[in-house]
Design an enzyme around this catalytic site. Structure first.
Site, mmCIF file in Angstrom:
data_model
loop_
_atom_site.group_PDB
_atom_site.id
_atom_site.type_symbol
_atom_site.label_atom_id
_atom_site.label_comp_id
_atom_site.label_asym_id
_atom_site.label_seq_id
_atom_site.Cartn_x
_atom_site.Cartn_y
_atom_site.Cartn_z
ATOM 1 C CG ASN A 23 -3.937 2.456 4.493
ATOM 2 O OD1 ASN A 23 -3.356 2.063 5.500
ATOM 3 N ND2 ASN A 23 -4.724 3.509 4.496
ATOM 4 C CB CYS A 24 1.349 0.757 5.915
ATOM 5 S SG CYS A 24 3.080 1.101 6.246
ATOM 6 C CG ASP A 25 3.113 3.850 0.570
ATOM 7 O OD1 ASP A 25 2.060 3.367 0.091
ATOM 8 O OD2 ASP A 25 3.412 5.057 0.485
#
Length: 132
Positions: A23-25
């Site tokens: 879920n890290c951009d």
């Protein structure tokens, strides 16, 4: 998962692995770039698959702990001051093993060695997959 030698290079030259958190951009952007350029890769999620100490050791040897440690993230800011002060290779390594979210993301491992973070220009230079 990629096997990394002591210089930080993937031992399987045709295998590309991107390490990070789903879920890290920055990881999302890097994965989307690779997908849009048809660059095949494996994804290793620190949160669900853990962080192999040998991989971290190879990354530290290749790029240094200061390049790997994300001091701007929430995890680092929430650490007690005693853990954040007087960092050196061993203490930073211990923190990153205990809290893999402290590692700047993504970590890209390929025949070119190790690259940390996502930069479209860097990726274009590495893969020359998305020409104009």
């Amino acid at each position: 998962m990629a096997i990394i030698d002591d210089q930080g290079n993937c031992m399987v030259a045709d295998r590309l692995t991107i390490f990070g958190i789903r879920n890290c951009d920055s990881v999302k952007k890097a994965r989307q770039w690779l997908l849009s350029c048809n660059v095949p890769y494996e994804f290793h999620d620190f949160r669900t698959q853990g962080l192999p100490p040998a991989s971290l050791d190879a990354w530290i040897a290749a790029v240094g702990w200061k390049e790997l440690l994300n001091r701007r993230g929430t995890t680092f800011r929430q650490l007690p001051d005693a853990q954040k002060s007087h960092l050196d290779t061993q203490s930073a390594r211990g923190l990153m093993l205990s809290y893999p979210t402290l590692i700047k993301r993504p970590v890209l491992c390929g025949s070119f060695g190790i690259r940390v973070g996502f930069d479209p220009d860097l990726y274009e230079g590495l893969f020359a997959a998305c020409g104009d």
